[in-house]
Design a protein around this motif. Structure first.
Motif, short mmCIF file in Angstrom:
data_model
loop_
_atom_site.label_atom_id
_atom_site.label_comp_id
_atom_site.label_asym_id
_atom_site.label_seq_id
_atom_site.Cartn_x
_atom_site.Cartn_y
_atom_site.Cartn_z
N GLU A 127 0.85 -1.19 0.00
CA GLU A 127 0.00 0.00 0.00
C GLU A 127 0.89 1.24 0.00
O GLU A 127 1.52 1.55 1.02
CB GLU A 127 -0.92 0.00 1.23
CG GLU A 127 -1.91 1.14 1.25
CD GLU A 127 -2.77 1.21 0.01
OE1 GLU A 127 -2.91 2.32 -0.54
OE2 GLU A 127 -3.28 0.15 -0.42
N PRO A 128 0.96 1.93 -1.14
CA PRO A 128 0.31 1.62 -2.42
C PRO A 128 1.09 0.55 -3.19
O PRO A 128 2.30 0.39 -2.96
CB PRO A 128 0.36 2.96 -3.16
CG PRO A 128 1.61 3.59 -2.65
CD PRO A 128 1.72 3.20 -1.21
N PRO A 129 0.44 -0.15 -4.11
CA PRO A 129 1.14 -1.17 -4.90
C PRO A 129 2.03 -0.54 -5.96
O PRO A 129 1.90 0.65 -6.27
CB PRO A 129 -0.01 -1.96 -5.55
CG PRO A 129 -1.13 -0.96 -5.64
CD PRO A 129 -1.00 -0.07 -4.43
N VAL A 130 2.92 -1.34 -6.50
CA VAL A 130 3.73 -0.92 -7.65
C VAL A 130 3.04 -1.42 -8.91
O VAL A 130 2.89 -2.63 -9.09
CB VAL A 130 5.16 -1.48 -7.56
CG1 VAL A 130 5.96 -1.10 -8.81
CG2 VAL A 130 5.87 -0.96 -6.31
N ALA A 131 2.62 -0.53 -9.75
CA ALA A 131 1.86 -0.91 -10.94
C ALA A 131 2.70 -1.78 -11.87
O ALA A 131 3.86 -1.43 -12.16
CB ALA A 131 1.38 0.33 -11.67
N PRO A 132 2.16 -2.89 -12.35
CA PRO A 132 2.92 -3.73 -13.28
C PRO A 132 3.39 -2.99 -14.52
O PRO A 132 4.45 -3.33 -15.07
CB PRO A 132 1.92 -4.84 -13.63
CG PRO A 132 1.02 -4.93 -12.43
CD PRO A 132 0.87 -3.51 -11.96
N ASP A 133 2.65 -1.98 -14.96
CA ASP A 133 3.04 -1.28 -16.18
C ASP A 133 4.16 -0.27 -15.98
O ASP A 133 4.56 0.42 -16.90
CB ASP A 133 1.84 -0.61 -16.84
CG ASP A 133 1.21 0.49 -16.00
OD1 ASP A 133 1.68 0.73 -14.88
OD2 ASP A 133 0.23 1.11 -16.47
N ARG A 134 4.71 -0.20 -14.74
CA ARG A 134 5.87 0.66 -14.49
C ARG A 134 7.05 -0.16 -13.96
O ARG A 134 7.95 0.40 -13.35
CB ARG A 134 5.53 1.77 -13.49
CG ARG A 134 4.43 2.71 -13.92
CD ARG A 134 4.71 3.35 -15.28
NE ARG A 134 5.96 4.09 -15.33
CZ ARG A 134 6.45 4.61 -16.46
NH1 ARG A 134 5.83 4.41 -17.61
NH2 ARG A 134 7.59 5.29 -16.43
N ARG A 135 7.06 -1.45 -14.24
CA ARG A 135 8.18 -2.29 -13.81
C ARG A 135 8.57 -3.25 -14.93
O ARG A 135 7.74 -3.67 -15.74
CB ARG A 135 7.83 -3.06 -12.54
CG ARG A 135 6.72 -4.09 -12.68
CD ARG A 135 6.17 -4.52 -11.33
NE ARG A 135 5.25 -5.65 -11.46
CZ ARG A 135 4.34 -6.00 -10.55
NH1 ARG A 135 4.24 -5.31 -9.42
NH2 ARG A 135 3.57 -7.05 -10.74
N VAL A 136 9.85 -3.58 -14.97
CA VAL A 136 10.37 -4.56 -15.92
C VAL A 136 11.27 -5.52 -15.15
O VAL A 136 11.77 -5.19 -14.07
CB VAL A 136 11.17 -3.90 -17.07
CG1 VAL A 136 10.25 -3.06 -17.94
CG2 VAL A 136 12.33 -3.06 -16.54
N LEU A 137 11.48 -6.69 -15.71
CA LEU A 137 12.28 -7.71 -15.04
C LEU A 137 13.55 -7.99 -15.83
O LEU A 137 13.52 -8.08 -17.07
CB LEU A 137 11.49 -9.03 -14.90
CG LEU A 137 10.13 -8.98 -14.23
CD1 LEU A 137 9.61 -10.40 -14.04
CD2 LEU A 137 10.19 -8.23 -12.90
#
Length: 280
Positions: A127-137
């Motif tokens: 809280e708050p989450p990390v949006a998947p569309d702002r992360r890369v692996l």
């Protein structure tokens, strides 16, 4: 997709040079030269604080972690730090996450794919989450690439060839970002390229990655062929041609790493390469 632009810069100096004012000035110059993103590595310490310093010193260039080491940062702390960066610099920060390597992490290192999946679960639940569309692996093997496709905006592979880029694009599909690192040495030659590659041949994950690409035992002892395939060296045109090979294979973004600089800024090479890579 992620606002990274076409070509960026991966640099140890932007993170580890002790003159932080100089690092911020270098990032501002990279922005002025037209590079679309800068990537900061991580082996512990306040990586998000360093990212924030670079963001504050610039106005439009994207800043990404390449990569944040998941063994060295609690996910709830990362989530809070990401939220602050997104609030202060909307649309400019990308969280690159990686499972690193056993010799780097130590005895804690185990089951990297499972650990990454659990880390993403915790980022989603924060809280708050990390949006998947702002992360890369950081993804090399097929299963980590599949996880990048399913749980992130895409992948940030390191020490790869255009052939790996082609295979990664096939796994990621057309709708995920593929931001690859490319090591370069303007005016350099084979000897320094071989020395650079040799350091990575001590890490089992990279050895397995190169074996999947078809390199044999002779190559993995440090062949000329492997050095030429992994490091772009020579003049501006030669380096631009190597980088173009990644775009032809499906990359969306290529970040160059000038080798042989340690924690010093590669200002001369960044300046000389910009016309060929950014405007070429």
């Amino acid at each position: 997709m992620l606002g990274l632009g076409r070509v960026g810069v991966w640099s140890r100096a932007l993170r580890y040079n002790r003159d932080r004012a100089a690092a911020q000035a270098a990032a501002a110059e990279l922005e002025a030269l037209g590079y679309g993103a800068v990537w900061l590595p991580d082996t512990g310490g306040d990586v998000l604080g360093d990212v924030g310093g670079v963001l504050a010193a610039t106005s439009s260039i994207a800043v990404a972690t390449g990569i944040l080491n998941i063994w060295m940062h609690l996910p709830e702390h990362v989530a809070r730090g990401c939220a602050a960066l997104h609030h202060d610099h909307p649309g400019r920060f990308v969280l690159g996450l990686g499972a690193s390597h056993g010799p780097v992490v130590g005895e804690r290192y185990a089951r990297p794919l499972t650990t990454m999946r659990q880390y993403l679960d915790q980022l989603d639940a924060a809280e708050p989450p990390v949006a998947p569309d702002r992360r890369v692996l950081a993804a090399l093997g097929p299963r980590m690439l599949e996880l990048a496709r399913d749980r992130a905006a895409g992948a940030h592979p390191y020490l790869v060839t255009p052939e790996h880029t082609r295979r990664a694009r096939e796994i990621l599909g057309p709708d995920r970002a593929l931001a690859v690192e490319q090591s370069v040495d303007l005016g350099g030659g084979l000897e320094q390229a071989r020395a650079f590659v040799a350091d990575y041949l001590r890490l089992p994950n990279y050895v397995a990655h190169l074996q999947r690409l078809g390199y044999g035992d002779d190559d993995l002892r440090g062949s000329d062929r492997l050095a030429r395939d992994l490091v772009a060296f020579g003049d501006e045109a030669a380096i631009a041609a190597h980088v173009q090979g990644h775009f032809d294979a499906g990359a969306d973004h290529v970040c160059i790493q000038v080798i042989g600089m340690g924690d010093d800024f590669a200002l001369e090479q960044w300046r000389r390469l910009a016309p060929a890579l950014v405007n070429g």
